[in-house]
Enzyme design. Structure first.
Site, PDB file in Angstrom:
ATOM      1  N   PHE A  53       0.807  -1.216   0.000  1.00 36.81           N
ATOM      2  CA  PHE A  53       0.000   0.000   0.000  1.00 36.81           C
ATOM      3  C   PHE A  53       0.846   1.275   0.000  1.00 36.81           C
ATOM      4  O   PHE A  53       0.438   2.300  -0.553  1.00 36.81           O
ATOM      5  CB  PHE A  53      -0.941   0.022   1.215  1.00 36.81           C
ATOM      6  CG  PHE A  53      -2.124  -0.893   1.064  1.00 36.81           C
ATOM      7  CD1 PHE A  53      -3.105  -0.622   0.116  1.00 36.81           C
ATOM      8  CD2 PHE A  53      -2.266  -2.022   1.859  1.00 36.81           C
ATOM      9  CE1 PHE A  53      -4.202  -1.456  -0.041  1.00 36.81           C
ATOM     10  CE2 PHE A  53      -3.359  -2.868   1.718  1.00 36.81           C
ATOM     11  CZ  PHE A  53      -4.329  -2.583   0.768  1.00 36.81           C
ATOM     12  N   GLU A  75      14.998  -1.990   3.091  1.00 37.21           N
ATOM     13  CA  GLU A  75      15.182  -2.997   2.050  1.00 37.21           C
ATOM     14  C   GLU A  75      16.658  -3.358   1.921  1.00 37.21           C
ATOM     15  O   GLU A  75      17.516  -2.614   2.358  1.00 37.21           O
ATOM     16  CB  GLU A  75      14.658  -2.472   0.706  1.00 37.21           C
ATOM     17  CG  GLU A  75      13.170  -2.113   0.698  1.00 37.21           C
ATOM     18  CD  GLU A  75      12.236  -3.311   0.865  1.00 37.21           C
ATOM     19  OE1 GLU A  75      12.695  -4.465   0.732  1.00 37.21           O
ATOM     20  OE2 GLU A  75      11.041  -3.081   1.144  1.00 37.21           O
ATOM     21  N   TYR A 236      -7.445 -12.120  13.447  1.00 37.44           N
ATOM     22  CA  TYR A 236      -7.079 -10.757  13.046  1.00 37.44           C
ATOM     23  C   TYR A 236      -7.640  -9.693  13.998  1.00 37.44           C
ATOM     24  O   TYR A 236      -6.975  -9.280  14.939  1.00 37.44           O
ATOM     25  CB  TYR A 236      -7.457 -10.468  11.574  1.00 37.44           C
ATOM     26  CG  TYR A 236      -6.663  -9.280  11.090  1.00 37.44           C
ATOM     27  CD1 TYR A 236      -5.460  -9.459  10.407  1.00 37.44           C
ATOM     28  CD2 TYR A 236      -7.049  -7.975  11.393  1.00 37.44           C
ATOM     29  CE1 TYR A 236      -4.681  -8.377  10.040  1.00 37.44           C
ATOM     30  CE2 TYR A 236      -6.277  -6.883  11.035  1.00 37.44           C
ATOM     31  CZ  TYR A 236      -5.095  -7.089  10.355  1.00 37.44           C
ATOM     32  OH  TYR A 236      -4.322  -6.005  10.009  1.00 37.44           O
ATOM     33  N   LYS A 245      -4.158  -2.553  15.838  1.00 33.27           N
ATOM     34  CA  LYS A 245      -4.960  -1.687  14.961  1.00 33.27           C
ATOM     35  C   LYS A 245      -5.878  -0.778  15.779  1.00 33.27           C
ATOM     36  O   LYS A 245      -6.091   0.380  15.416  1.00 33.27           O
ATOM     37  CB  LYS A 245      -5.750  -2.526  13.951  1.00 33.27           C
ATOM     38  CG  LYS A 245      -4.881  -3.198  12.883  1.00 33.27           C
ATOM     39  CD  LYS A 245      -4.011  -2.214  12.115  1.00 33.27           C
ATOM     40  CE  LYS A 245      -3.242  -2.851  10.975  1.00 33.27           C
ATOM     41  NZ  LYS A 245      -2.206  -1.938  10.424  1.00 33.27           N
ATOM     42  N   VAL A 275      -3.058  -9.393  -1.391  1.00 36.71           N
ATOM     43  CA  VAL A 275      -1.816 -10.151  -1.305  1.00 36.71           C
ATOM     44  C   VAL A 275      -0.646  -9.174  -1.211  1.00 36.71           C
ATOM     45  O   VAL A 275      -0.391  -8.418  -2.145  1.00 36.71           O
ATOM     46  CB  VAL A 275      -1.627 -11.037  -2.553  1.00 36.71           C
ATOM     47  CG1 VAL A 275      -0.359 -11.860  -2.413  1.00 36.71           C
ATOM     48  CG2 VAL A 275      -2.835 -11.926  -2.778  1.00 36.71           C
ATOM     49  N   THR A 276       0.006  -9.161  -0.066  1.00 39.58           N
ATOM     50  CA  THR A 276       1.256  -8.414   0.083  1.00 39.58           C
ATOM     51  C   THR A 276       2.205  -9.323   0.863  1.00 39.58           C
ATOM     52  O   THR A 276       1.805 -10.377   1.356  1.00 39.58           O
ATOM     53  CB  THR A 276       1.086  -7.095   0.876  1.00 39.58           C
ATOM     54  OG1 THR A 276       0.717  -7.401   2.217  1.00 39.58           O
ATOM     55  CG2 THR A 276       0.039  -6.181   0.254  1.00 39.58           C
TER      56      THR A 276
END
Ligand code: NAD
Ligand code: NA
Length: 398
Positions: A53, A75, A236, A245, A275-276
């Protein structure tokens, strides 16, 4: 070197530079195809900008409203004989496309939870942009070293209160099986997960950016959340990640107070399940996503990360009208996922799904394709038997 997918568990250890560049290009083309976002953001900081996202937000800001962007992420660079991570290649491709389009884009690779990276980011904003008018907070991480205490918190994905048993899929083998996940044993697990994925670091960022004077009058900031269907509640929304959250969403009024004197505002946007790299690590969720994709594609309402973020910017954040919020003050771009007819069909399929009918009644092939696309694989335009230059630099990173 020749780079092909090497999968271990739910991660892919290799990434393809040309494939990831294709992936970024497709997202840019999508945003361009939707036309300019009137009065969109102009100077944007994206924290967690290299994949998922966050990358889609950066692309939307840059190619949807010609914004200058600074991206922060964690990264691994490419080195001879060792491909970089997908987020590294994504950013290299993004910066090149941005530069070709005459757009400012610079990136910072390091631990966003640290004070040092916050300071580096502030210095870069001061030097190049002066101030930013949008801050996107899109980190997803399994751990966080707390900048004040030095404690290394590790998040867990566990239910709270009781053991949760339901179906799950190994999306590589296609085996559907029951999984039982033990609940947390102590408050410590909850505390740690909130420390990693809750709102404290978002608050630290906004407080330090404001203190440094690099937030423009009327600044907006947005972070991302998820709710999902009842069937995933135990793992979740009612589990440890859900507590995080809740904490993230609870940070909105705190930030609004903090930003009041400069006319700023903060939002949480509840996004669709996609999907990530992060979501593929959550048990049960990939099977739910495979069924969700099937139903939403059949109804012609499927969206990927870029469609979600383009819609968030164009129809919510910068739509030049009052932003519709739910009863808890959240933006909802999971509206199509949560539609009653969609959820009813997914629930029906959930009862039926087995290893034997997985290929027929779910979109497991779409799931797999999206998964491999994240790492630059499964693109028709790329020949994966060909040698490719694995060493790719991000132009703004020395
Ligand atoms: P992602 O794994 O694709 O992206 C995570 C980003 O965070 C990457 O850019 C990564 O480099 C960066 N990052 C991680 N640790 C870092 C660190 N220490 N320092 C700097 N950067 C770091 O994840 P995503 O799925 O795009 O998730 C982003 C947000 O969206 C999360 O809050 C997630 O909960 C939320 N969300 C995800 C989904 C979903 O289905 N994937 C749905 C709704 C909301
Ligand atoms: Na992201």
């Amino acid at each position: 070197m020749i780079i092909q997918p090497r999968v271990r568990g739910f991660i892919c250890l290799t990434s393809h530079p040309e494939g990831t560049a294709q992936h970024v290009k497709q997202q840019i083309d999508y945003v361009k195809s939707k036309g300019k976002i009137e009065n969109g953001p102009k100077k944007v900081l994206v924290i967690g900008a290299s994949t998922g996202f966050g990358l889609a937000s950066r692309i939307t800001a840059a190619f949807g409203s010609d914004a200058a962007t600074i991206g922060v992420f964690f990264e691994k660079p490419a080195a001879p004989g060792k491909p970089g991570t997908a987020g590294w290649y994504n950013t290299a491709a993004f910066e090149k496309e941005a530069s070709d389009a005459g757009l400012y884009a610079k990136s910072i690779n390091g631990d966003a939870f640290s004070d040092e990276i916050k300071k580096q980011t502030i210095d870069l904003i001061k030097e190049d942009l002066g101030q930013v008018d949008l801050v996107v907070y899109s980190l997803a991480s399994p751990r966080r070293t707390h900048p004040n205490t030095g404690v290394a918190h590790a998040s867990v994905l566990k239910p709270i209160g009781q053991t949760f048993t339901d179906k799950t899929v190994d999306f590589h083998s296609g085996v559907v099986s029951d999984i039982s996940i033990q609940p947390v044993e102590s408050e410590e697990d909850i505390h740690n997960t909130v420390a990693v994925m809750g709102g404290e670091d978002w608050k630290f960022w906004i407080a330090q950016l404001k203190e440094a004077g690099v937030l423009a009058n009327g600044v907006k900031t947005v972070a991302y959340s998820y709710i999902g269907p009842e069937l995933t509640y135990p793992i979740y929304r009612n589990g440890t990640i859900g507590r995080a959250k809740d904490d993230l969403e609870g940070t909105v009024p705190v930030l609004n107070d903090l930003l009041q004197d400069i006319g700023g505002i903060s939002y949480v946007s509840v996004n669709k399940a996609l999907v990530t790299q992060s979501s593929s690590a959550i048990p049960v969720v990939p099977l739910y996503i495979s069924l969700l994709y099937k139903v939403m594609k059949e109804k012609g309402i499927h969206e990927g990360t870029i469609e979600q973020m383009q819609r968030l910017f164009a129809d919510r954040l910068y739509a030049n009208r009052e932003i519709p919020l739910d009863e808890k003050g959240r933006i909802r771009v999971d509206d199509l996922e949560m539609r009653e007819d969609v959820q009813a069909e997914v629930a029906k399929l959930w009862e039926q799904i087995t290893t034997e009918n997985l290929e027929q009644i779910s979109d497991i092939s779409g799931y797999r394709n999206d998964f491999f696309n994240l790492f630059g694989f499964n693109f028709d335009a790329v020949d994966y038997d060909m040698d490719t230059d694995e060493v790719v630099n991000i132009p703004s990173i020395k």
